[in-house]
Enzyme design. Structure first.
Site, PDB file in Angstrom:
ATOM      1  N   PRO A 144       0.907  -1.400   0.067  1.00  0.00           N
ATOM      2  CA  PRO A 144       0.014  -0.259   0.008  1.00  0.00           C
ATOM      3  C   PRO A 144       0.918   1.278  -0.168  1.00  0.00           C
ATOM      4  CG  PRO A 144      -0.936  -1.810   1.574  1.00  0.00           C
ATOM      5  CD  PRO A 144       0.487  -2.003   0.826  1.00  0.00           C
ATOM      6  N   GLY A 147       4.811   1.563  -4.735  1.00  0.00           N
ATOM      7  CA  GLY A 147       4.790   0.745  -6.022  1.00  0.00           C
ATOM      8  C   GLY A 147       6.188   0.587  -6.828  1.00  0.00           C
ATOM      9  N   THR A 174      -0.569 -10.304  -9.140  1.00  0.00           N
ATOM     10  CA  THR A 174      -1.238 -10.916 -10.329  1.00  0.00           C
ATOM     11  C   THR A 174      -1.291 -12.567  -9.846  1.00  0.00           C
ATOM     12  OG1 THR A 174      -0.445  -9.391 -11.621  1.00  0.00           O
ATOM     13  CG2 THR A 174      -1.082 -11.640 -12.831  1.00  0.00           C
ATOM     14  N   ASP A 260      15.708  -8.916 -14.564  1.00  0.00           N
ATOM     15  CA  ASP A 260      16.255  -8.932 -15.767  1.00  0.00           C
ATOM     16  C   ASP A 260      15.797  -9.972 -16.565  1.00  0.00           C
ATOM     17  OD1 ASP A 260      17.871  -7.183 -14.610  1.00  0.00           O
ATOM     18  OD2 ASP A 260      19.516  -8.332 -14.211  1.00  0.00           O
ATOM     19  N   ARG A 263      11.271  -8.650 -17.269  1.00  0.00           N
ATOM     20  CA  ARG A 263      11.044  -7.501 -17.908  1.00  0.00           C
ATOM     21  C   ARG A 263      10.772  -7.776 -19.342  1.00  0.00           C
ATOM     22  NH1 ARG A 263      13.829  -3.027 -13.868  1.00  0.00           N
ATOM     23  NH2 ARG A 263      12.020  -2.763 -12.875  1.00  0.00           N
ATOM     24  N   GLU A 386       5.887  -4.681 -13.330  1.00  0.00           N
ATOM     25  CA  GLU A 386       7.345  -4.974 -13.526  1.00  0.00           C
ATOM     26  C   GLU A 386       7.910  -3.526 -13.966  1.00  0.00           C
ATOM     27  OE1 GLU A 386       6.895  -8.261 -12.088  1.00  0.00           O
ATOM     28  OE2 GLU A 386       8.897  -8.242 -13.306  1.00  0.00           O
ATOM     29  N   GLY A 387       7.466  -2.435 -13.480  1.00  0.00           N
ATOM     30  CA  GLY A 387       8.069  -1.347 -13.627  1.00  0.00           C
ATOM     31  C   GLY A 387       7.629  -0.349 -14.908  1.00  0.00           C
ATOM     32  N   THR A 388       7.201   0.733 -14.380  1.00  0.00           N
ATOM     33  CA  THR A 388       6.397   1.636 -15.440  1.00  0.00           C
ATOM     34  C   THR A 388       7.335   2.195 -16.569  1.00  0.00           C
ATOM     35  OG1 THR A 388       6.912   3.451 -14.150  1.00  0.00           O
ATOM     36  CG2 THR A 388       4.740   2.586 -13.584  1.00  0.00           C
TER      37      THR A 388
HETATM   38  C1  LIG Z   1      -3.290  -5.182 -13.122  1.00  0.00           C
HETATM   39  C2  LIG Z   1      -2.074  -5.132 -11.970  1.00  0.00           C
HETATM   40  C3  LIG Z   1      -1.488  -6.115 -11.765  1.00  0.00           C
HETATM   41  C4  LIG Z   1      -0.322  -5.917 -10.997  1.00  0.00           C
HETATM   42  N1  LIG Z   1       0.574  -7.153 -10.717  1.00  0.00           N
HETATM   43  C5  LIG Z   1       1.533  -7.089  -9.667  1.00  0.00           C
HETATM   44  C6  LIG Z   1       2.252  -8.132  -9.233  1.00  0.00           C
HETATM   45  O1  LIG Z   1       1.942  -9.393  -9.807  1.00  0.00           O
HETATM   46  N2  LIG Z   1       2.980  -8.123  -8.321  1.00  0.00           N
HETATM   47  C7  LIG Z   1       3.380  -6.894  -7.893  1.00  0.00           C
HETATM   48  O2  LIG Z   1       4.186  -6.695  -6.865  1.00  0.00           O
HETATM   49  N3  LIG Z   1       2.906  -5.781  -8.179  1.00  0.00           N
HETATM   50  C8  LIG Z   1       1.762  -5.940  -9.279  1.00  0.00           C
HETATM   51  N4  LIG Z   1       1.276  -4.678  -9.509  1.00  0.00           N
HETATM   52  C9  LIG Z   1       1.724  -3.442  -9.154  1.00  0.00           C
HETATM   53  C10 LIG Z   1       2.593  -2.646 -10.104  1.00  0.00           C
HETATM   54  O3  LIG Z   1       3.827  -3.094 -10.061  1.00  0.00           O
HETATM   55  C11 LIG Z   1       2.677  -1.172  -9.617  1.00  0.00           C
HETATM   56  O4  LIG Z   1       1.335  -0.595 -10.018  1.00  0.00           O
HETATM   57  C12 LIG Z   1       3.571  -0.383 -10.386  1.00  0.00           C
HETATM   58  O5  LIG Z   1       4.816  -0.720 -10.232  1.00  0.00           O
HETATM   59  C13 LIG Z   1       3.545   1.134 -10.271  1.00  0.00           C
HETATM   60  O6  LIG Z   1       3.530   1.551  -8.948  1.00  0.00           O
HETATM   61  P1  LIG Z   1       2.275   2.451  -8.375  1.00  0.00           P
HETATM   62  O7  LIG Z   1       0.971   1.835  -8.774  1.00  0.00           O
HETATM   63  O8  LIG Z   1       2.403   2.364  -6.906  1.00  0.00           O
HETATM   64  O9  LIG Z   1       2.686   3.916  -9.014  1.00  0.00           O
HETATM   65  P2  LIG Z   1       3.657   4.952  -8.192  1.00  0.00           P
HETATM   66  O10 LIG Z   1       4.918   4.422  -8.273  1.00  0.00           O
HETATM   67  O11 LIG Z   1       2.967   5.612  -7.163  1.00  0.00           O
HETATM   68  O12 LIG Z   1       3.880   5.708  -9.619  1.00  0.00           O
HETATM   69  C14 LIG Z   1       2.896   6.843 -10.053  1.00  0.00           C
HETATM   70  C15 LIG Z   1       3.196   7.460 -11.335  1.00  0.00           C
HETATM   71  O13 LIG Z   1       4.462   8.259 -11.047  1.00  0.00           O
HETATM   72  C16 LIG Z   1       5.491   7.723 -11.901  1.00  0.00           C
HETATM   73  N5  LIG Z   1       6.861   7.740 -11.044  1.00  0.00           N
HETATM   74  C17 LIG Z   1       7.274   7.066  -9.972  1.00  0.00           C
HETATM   75  N6  LIG Z   1       8.468   7.196  -9.614  1.00  0.00           N
HETATM   76  C18 LIG Z   1       8.801   8.035 -10.571  1.00  0.00           C
HETATM   77  C19 LIG Z   1      10.186   8.728 -10.663  1.00  0.00           C
HETATM   78  N7  LIG Z   1      11.103   8.332  -9.863  1.00  0.00           N
HETATM   79  N8  LIG Z   1      10.404   9.242 -12.059  1.00  0.00           N
HETATM   80  C20 LIG Z   1       9.358   9.476 -12.710  1.00  0.00           C
HETATM   81  N9  LIG Z   1       8.189   9.194 -12.712  1.00  0.00           N
HETATM   82  C21 LIG Z   1       7.869   8.231 -11.611  1.00  0.00           C
HETATM   83  C22 LIG Z   1       5.153   6.280 -12.414  1.00  0.00           C
HETATM   84  O14 LIG Z   1       5.703   5.888 -13.504  1.00  0.00           O
HETATM   85  C23 LIG Z   1       3.627   6.392 -12.404  1.00  0.00           C
HETATM   86  O15 LIG Z   1       3.458   7.112 -13.523  1.00  0.00           O
HETATM   87  C24 LIG Z   1       0.072  -4.858 -10.611  1.00  0.00           C
HETATM   88  C25 LIG Z   1      -0.724  -3.574 -10.806  1.00  0.00           C
HETATM   89  C26 LIG Z   1      -1.586  -3.926 -11.794  1.00  0.00           C
HETATM   90  C27 LIG Z   1      -2.526  -2.702 -11.895  1.00  0.00           C
END
Ligand SMILES: Cc1cc2nc3c(=O)[nH]c(=O)nc-3n(C[C@H](O)[C@H](O)[C@H](O)COP(=O)(O)OP(=O)(O)OC[C@H]3O[C@@H](n4cnc5c(N)ncnc54)[C@H](O)[C@@H]3O)c2cc1C
Length: 409
Positions: A144, A147, A174, A260, A263, A386-388
């Site tokens: 929570p 991410g 997932t 590695d 991704r 797996e990283g935005t």
């Molecule tokens: C359908 C679904 C399945 C998923 N499955 C898994 C799973 O199996 N296991 C697991 O562990 N997680 C899982 N996730 C979580 C997913 O990995 C996270 O949502 C993702 O890593 C982004 O984290 P966050 O949502 O907290 O966004 P945040 O980290 O809060 O980011 C919000 C925005 O800010 C940007 N941002 C953040 N930091 C920076 C920076 N330093 N510089 C520039 N931009 C930045 C991000 O790119 C994004 O656009 C899942 C999510 C979804 C929606």
């Protein structure tokens, strides 16, 4: 000279995955898009097939389980794809691509092919590989409170005699409800920072593990995304992946290594969906009398044809970047830069191509008469988990500029 043809063995396994995508996934794709959280029972047939194939030593179908290159199982044709070894990562990548062409939500639901399996394959000891080789493992990193910043893990793991005791909450997991095991990231000592973050294999029936709820989502509705609670959850001492030692010098490298491998796989999923959309779009454009020519300059063609050619070039670039990243992993070459490059390019391309396909197909693209609108919704997640997109670009920038994570945030 570089020969970009796939080796025969990989072609055969990719063809098999394509058949599964076409004959099992596509016919039920809309059904499970409309029935979120319903278990796709058709996957049980697949699970039996996957089990049989794994027993007979053939490559797996879905792909996420990929991972470790095994020389005895690899193709060694110097004249074939980039030379050297094409092992588990390359095979997993092609299978993920083909099955995602069928339906990425279903692909993520294939039993025994979770992202956690790739993590196990990447860092498990030989003994652990034997124990966890046939499990269905999801991957629980996100909490929570964070991410993207995976160094902020606050779930704890404390050794108590012969057991680790885990406490924390994991969100957006997932296959978090359906998998048999969960690879959980937890800290063994918060005061030691990121070096103390380790991954643990938690069996579904471990005492103290529970599913709090499932998420409703924009796309990949066939895939269950769960919130998991670990409340004094006890697992055997030797379920820690990698060394229990906290090596402050080595830092985060241990657990990050799993990215590695995973991704490029997620990149492959995006490429598979993009290809599906391009094929559908080509058929719609052709039906509408738009000719796509490879002999005429794009600026002398119908605007839709010119757009198609641009997207196809992006698709090819994404495909080749992903192949390179997987090939490097198979050949034990450090590939963090290439893995992030491939994920960034493919994630971007997937969303661009699928949404542009909706646009160019007009009302048909937006309606449920084809799967185009669904692919537009499904592909977005592949640019997030797996990283935005932004995080991949940050990693690429750090690697190219030689900056640490403290220097470039
Ligand atoms: C359908 C679904 C399945 C998923 N499955 C898994 C799973 O199996 N296991 C697991 O562990 N997680 C899982 N996730 C979580 C997913 O990995 C996270 O949502 C993702 O890593 C982004 O984290 P966050 O949502 O907290 O966004 P945040 O980290 O809060 O980011 C919000 C925005 O800010 C940007 N941002 C953040 N930091 C920076 C920076 N330093 N510089 C520039 N931009 C930045 C991000 O790119 C994004 O656009 C899942 C999510 C979804 C929606």
């Amino acid at each position: 000279m570089i020969n970009l043809e796939l080796p025969k063995k990989l072609r055969a396994s990719a063809n098999q995955a394509h058949q599964v995508a076409q004959e099992i996934f596509r016919p039920i794709s809309r059904k499970y898009d409309l029935a979120e959280h319903e278990y796709p029972v058709e996957l049980d047939t697949m699970a039996a097939m996957v089990e049989g194939l794994a027993d007979s030593g053939t490559q797996k179908i879905g792909g996420a389980a990929g991972g470790r290159s095994d020389d005895s199982d690899s193709d060694r044709h110097a004249t074939e794809l980039l030379g050297n070894t094409n092992g588990g990562n390359m095979s997993a990548l092609l299978n993920a691509l083909e099955t995602s062409w069928g339906d990425v939500g279903l692909m993520l639901s294939i039993p025994y092919q979770g992202l956690g399996n790739a993590a196990i394959a990447a860092v498990a000891t030989d003994e652990q590989l034997k124990r966890f080789g046939k499990v269905w493992a999801s991957m629980a990193i996100t909490e929570p409170s964070f991410g993207s910043d995976s160094a902020a893990v606050s779930t704890t793991a404390v050794l108590d005699g012969d057991e680790w005791v885990l406490n924390g909450e994991k969100i957006f997991v997932t296959a978090g409800q359906r998998s048999t095991h969960i690879v959980v990231w937890a800290t063994v000592d918060k005061s030691l920072g990121r070096a103390a973050i380790k991954s643990f294999v938690v069996p579904r029936d471990a005492p103290g593990l529970s599913v709090a709820r499932l998420e409703h989502k924009l796309g990949i509705k066939a895939s269950d995304t769960a919130v998991l609670l670990l409340q004094d959850c006890r697992i055997p001492k030797d379920n820690i992946l990698g060394s229990p030692e906290v090596n402050v010098e080595k830092g985060f490298a241990g657990v990050m290594q799993t990215f590695d491998n995973t991704r490029p796989l997620v990149a492959a999923m995006a490429i598979g969906v993009a290809r599906a959309a391009l094929e559908e779009l080509r058929s719609i454009l052709t039906g509408a009398g738009v000719e796509i020519s490879y002999d005429t300059p794009a600026n002398n063609q119908h605007a839709a044809a010119a757009e198609f050619l641009r997207m196809e070039a992006d698709y090819e670039a994404a495909y080749l970047l992903a192949l390179r990243a997987a090939w490097m992993a198979d050949n034990k070459k450090p590939n963090s830069l290439e893995a992030s490059m491939s994920k960034a390019k493919a994630g971007r391309t997937g969303t661009d191509v699928t949404l542009k396909a909706v646009e160019l197909a007009g009302a048909i693209g937006y309606s449920q008469r084809t799967l185009l609108e669904k692919w537009g919704r499904d592909s977005k997640i592949l640019d997030i988990f797996e990283g935005t997109q932004q995080i991949q670009q940050l990693i690429v920038a750090r690697r190219i500029l030689g900056k640490t994570s403290a220097e470039l945030k």
